[in-house]
Enzyme design. Sequence first.
Site, PDB file in Angstrom:
ATOM      1  N   ASP A 192       3.018   1.487  36.548  1.00  0.00           N
ATOM      2  CA  ASP A 192       1.625   1.022  36.515  1.00  0.00           C
ATOM      3  C   ASP A 192       0.690   1.881  37.354  1.00  0.00           C
ATOM      4  O   ASP A 192      -0.432   1.468  37.641  1.00  0.00           O
ATOM      5  CB  ASP A 192       1.564  -0.444  36.993  1.00  0.00           C
ATOM      6  CG  ASP A 192       2.260  -0.652  38.327  1.00  0.00           C
ATOM      7  OD1 ASP A 192       2.643   0.353  38.962  1.00  0.00           O
ATOM      8  OD2 ASP A 192       2.422  -1.812  38.738  1.00  0.00           O
TER       9      ASP A 192
ATOM     10  N   GLU B 223      12.487  -0.992  49.877  1.00  0.00           N
ATOM     11  CA  GLU B 223      13.298   0.176  49.480  1.00  0.00           C
ATOM     12  C   GLU B 223      12.549   1.486  49.724  1.00  0.00           C
ATOM     13  O   GLU B 223      13.143   2.488  50.131  1.00  0.00           O
ATOM     14  CB  GLU B 223      13.752   0.057  48.016  1.00  0.00           C
ATOM     15  CG  GLU B 223      12.795   0.494  46.938  1.00  0.00           C
ATOM     16  CD  GLU B 223      11.523  -0.347  46.847  1.00  0.00           C
ATOM     17  OE1 GLU B 223      11.518  -1.486  47.322  1.00  0.00           O
ATOM     18  OE2 GLU B 223      10.525   0.159  46.304  1.00  0.00           O
ATOM     19  N   ASP B 224      11.212   1.477  49.550  1.00  0.00           N
ATOM     20  CA  ASP B 224      10.433   2.696  49.807  1.00  0.00           C
ATOM     21  C   ASP B 224      10.388   3.012  51.301  1.00  0.00           C
ATOM     22  O   ASP B 224      10.386   4.181  51.702  1.00  0.00           O
ATOM     23  CB  ASP B 224       9.025   2.595  49.196  1.00  0.00           C
ATOM     24  CG  ASP B 224       8.342   1.273  49.521  1.00  0.00           C
ATOM     25  OD1 ASP B 224       8.961   0.394  50.156  1.00  0.00           O
ATOM     26  OD2 ASP B 224       7.168   1.112  49.144  1.00  0.00           O
TER      27      ASP B 224
ATOM     28  N   ASP C 256       6.193   4.510  39.684  1.00  0.00           N
ATOM     29  CA  ASP C 256       6.034   3.165  39.115  1.00  0.00           C
ATOM     30  C   ASP C 256       5.298   3.303  37.786  1.00  0.00           C
ATOM     31  O   ASP C 256       4.496   4.230  37.604  1.00  0.00           O
ATOM     32  CB  ASP C 256       5.238   2.284  40.086  1.00  0.00           C
ATOM     33  CG  ASP C 256       6.086   1.882  41.291  1.00  0.00           C
ATOM     34  OD1 ASP C 256       7.308   2.126  41.265  1.00  0.00           O
ATOM     35  OD2 ASP C 256       5.514   1.332  42.262  1.00  0.00           O
TER      36      ASP C 256
ATOM     37  N   HIS D 216      -1.626  -6.711  37.364  1.00  0.00           N
ATOM     38  CA  HIS D 216      -0.661  -7.564  36.647  1.00  0.00           C
ATOM     39  C   HIS D 216      -0.169  -8.675  37.572  1.00  0.00           C
ATOM     40  O   HIS D 216      -0.297  -8.583  38.800  1.00  0.00           O
ATOM     41  CB  HIS D 216       0.535  -6.719  36.170  1.00  0.00           C
ATOM     42  CG  HIS D 216       1.259  -6.028  37.290  1.00  0.00           C
ATOM     43  ND1 HIS D 216       2.324  -6.584  37.941  1.00  0.00           N
ATOM     44  CD2 HIS D 216       1.053  -4.822  37.872  1.00  0.00           C
ATOM     45  CE1 HIS D 216       2.757  -5.746  38.869  1.00  0.00           C
ATOM     46  NE2 HIS D 216       1.997  -4.673  38.856  1.00  0.00           N
TER      47      HIS D 216
ATOM     48  N   MET E 108      -4.049   1.440  39.812  1.00  0.00           N
ATOM     49  CA  MET E 108      -2.904   0.613  39.444  1.00  0.00           C
ATOM     50  C   MET E 108      -3.346  -0.377  38.368  1.00  0.00           C
ATOM     51  O   MET E 108      -4.445  -0.931  38.466  1.00  0.00           O
ATOM     52  CB  MET E 108      -2.414  -0.142  40.673  1.00  0.00           C
ATOM     53  CG  MET E 108      -1.021  -0.669  40.534  1.00  0.00           C
ATOM     54  SD  MET E 108      -0.526  -1.544  42.006  1.00  0.00           S
ATOM     55  CE  MET E 108      -0.439  -3.162  41.314  1.00  0.00           C
TER      56      MET E 108
ATOM     57  N   TRP F 297      11.587  -7.438  45.414  1.00  0.00           N
ATOM     58  CA  TRP F 297      10.445  -6.607  45.779  1.00  0.00           C
ATOM     59  C   TRP F 297      10.454  -6.217  47.265  1.00  0.00           C
ATOM     60  O   TRP F 297      10.689  -7.062  48.122  1.00  0.00           O
ATOM     61  CB  TRP F 297       9.145  -7.356  45.453  1.00  0.00           C
ATOM     62  CG  TRP F 297       7.919  -6.535  45.749  1.00  0.00           C
ATOM     63  CD1 TRP F 297       7.297  -5.687  44.898  1.00  0.00           C
ATOM     64  CD2 TRP F 297       7.220  -6.486  46.986  1.00  0.00           C
ATOM     65  NE1 TRP F 297       6.240  -5.092  45.538  1.00  0.00           N
ATOM     66  CE2 TRP F 297       6.166  -5.560  46.820  1.00  0.00           C
ATOM     67  CE3 TRP F 297       7.386  -7.106  48.228  1.00  0.00           C
ATOM     68  CZ2 TRP F 297       5.266  -5.245  47.833  1.00  0.00           C
ATOM     69  CZ3 TRP F 297       6.485  -6.787  49.252  1.00  0.00           C
ATOM     70  CH2 TRP F 297       5.431  -5.885  49.043  1.00  0.00           C
TER      71      TRP F 297
ATOM     72  N   ARG G 274       2.819 -10.984  39.285  1.00  0.00           N
ATOM     73  CA  ARG G 274       4.143 -10.616  39.801  1.00  0.00           C
ATOM     74  C   ARG G 274       5.210 -10.864  38.730  1.00  0.00           C
ATOM     75  O   ARG G 274       5.179 -11.877  38.034  1.00  0.00           O
ATOM     76  CB  ARG G 274       4.460 -11.440  41.059  1.00  0.00           C
ATOM     77  CG  ARG G 274       5.737 -10.971  41.748  1.00  0.00           C
ATOM     78  CD  ARG G 274       5.946 -11.650  43.076  1.00  0.00           C
ATOM     79  NE  ARG G 274       5.052 -11.160  44.127  1.00  0.00           N
ATOM     80  CZ  ARG G 274       5.201  -9.981  44.746  1.00  0.00           C
ATOM     81  NH1 ARG G 274       6.176  -9.176  44.404  1.00  0.00           N
ATOM     82  NH2 ARG G 274       4.365  -9.617  45.690  1.00  0.00           N
TER      83      ARG G 274
HETATM   84  C1  BGC Z   1       6.884  -3.147  51.609  1.00  0.00           C
HETATM   85  C2  BGC Z   1       6.847  -1.952  50.721  1.00  0.00           C
HETATM   86  C3  BGC Z   1       5.551  -1.936  49.957  1.00  0.00           C
HETATM   87  C4  BGC Z   1       4.387  -1.997  50.913  1.00  0.00           C
HETATM   88  C5  BGC Z   1       3.059  -1.993  50.212  1.00  0.00           C
HETATM   89  C6  BGC Z   1       5.660  -3.166  52.489  1.00  0.00           C
HETATM   90  O1  BGC Z   1       5.642  -4.326  53.279  1.00  0.00           O
HETATM   91  O2  BGC Z   1       8.027  -3.130  52.403  1.00  0.00           O
HETATM   92  O3  BGC Z   1       7.935  -1.960  49.866  1.00  0.00           O
HETATM   93  O4  BGC Z   1       5.486  -0.777  49.190  1.00  0.00           O
HETATM   94  O5  BGC Z   1       4.492  -3.144  51.697  1.00  0.00           O
HETATM   95  O6  BGC Z   1       2.910  -3.054  49.336  1.00  0.00           O
END
Ligand code: BGC
Length: 357
Positions: free
Chosen positions: A210, A273-274, A208, A303, A300, A270, A305
């Site tokens: 930031d 995906e991770d 990312d 900022h 971080m 948002w 959203r």
């Molecule tokens: C989300 C992730 C995010 C994590 C921390 C989770 O609920 O699915 O994408 O990285 O929260 O913010």
Amino acid sequence: MPADSSVNFSLLHRTCKLVVLLCFLHISVTVFFYVRSMDVRFAFVQNQQMHKTAPRTNSVQAPVINRTGKAVVVPGGQNAETPVKSLEKCPETSPLLVGPLRIEFQDPVSLEQIKSENPNVQQGGRFKPKDCLALQKVAIIIPFRNRDEHLKYWLYYLHPILQRQQLDYGVYVINQDGDVTFNRAKLLNVGYTEALKEYDYDCFVFSDVDLIPMDDRNTYKCFSQPRHLSVSMDKFGFRLPYNQFFGGVSSLSKEQFLKINGFPNNYWGWGGEDDDIYNRVVSRGMSVSRPSGEVGKCRMIRHNRDKKNEPNPQRFDRINHTKETMNKDGINSLSYQVVKVEKFDLYTKITVDVGKP
Ligand code: BGC
């Protein structure tokens, strides 16, 4: 004179002529072979002297390291620009590391300042150590839209760190064109694909824009297992928010990335995906490696959203089905249009149209 004495004289005369001729022939042959043997001796002595003074030239020439990091043999054994120099591999742990770093975002930084402080960074944000052969070729992929102020801090802090880590690296900012909903993971897939068109990278760090590491011992490279690098973020009180957390900064080798079919392309907005990427890693029998909480500290940049990056309501459902979807949704189904490629002094910016949900 009586007739028989004149015959005798003529015979004697001819015999003498023949003897003289034979003698001449004998002397000629002797002289010829003597001169030849002198030639050979002279050439031998000359050759011996050359071997003593001139450097040895072997038929197998020493490899030269070219700009792409590959060892090449230059015909004639000479490099046109510089003397032949073969680099040794860089050490496993860079001796240039300093450990904990002070990271602040109060004072503004300018691109000119960053450029002048990093004279060895080449156009497009490329660098490789001069004195040793980097162990990994790392493409750093940053998903991006409208965060120029953050990018400046990232470049300001990361270029010196990555150079101290003795990496052969390139920085790729993948800018989502237009204003449809943001798609982080798809931009990361694009970054992987586009970086490989430029150089033979073997490792990919997905970061990312930031997030800044607070310790340069947190090396931005690949490990035997996919790596989560941003393990203790200030935002989460310097700890993991949950054990499966794989967001922020991660690294995968080319092999690891392909093993999971890259990242999902259908997480718009948002979140999630991770977690999907984490599921992919585990479902392919791999585990996540991490630095210690101390080394993995990072800050971080605060900022608001972003617009068009609202939380994705479909994410909970999607991450429950990673196993079923990952084979058909990933690097094998990626489609996008490159709008623009810009080579700046400190990074390469690739603007892409990734479509819409
Ligand atoms: C989300 C992730 C995010 C994590 C921390 C989770 O609920 O699915 O994408 O990285 O929260 O913010």
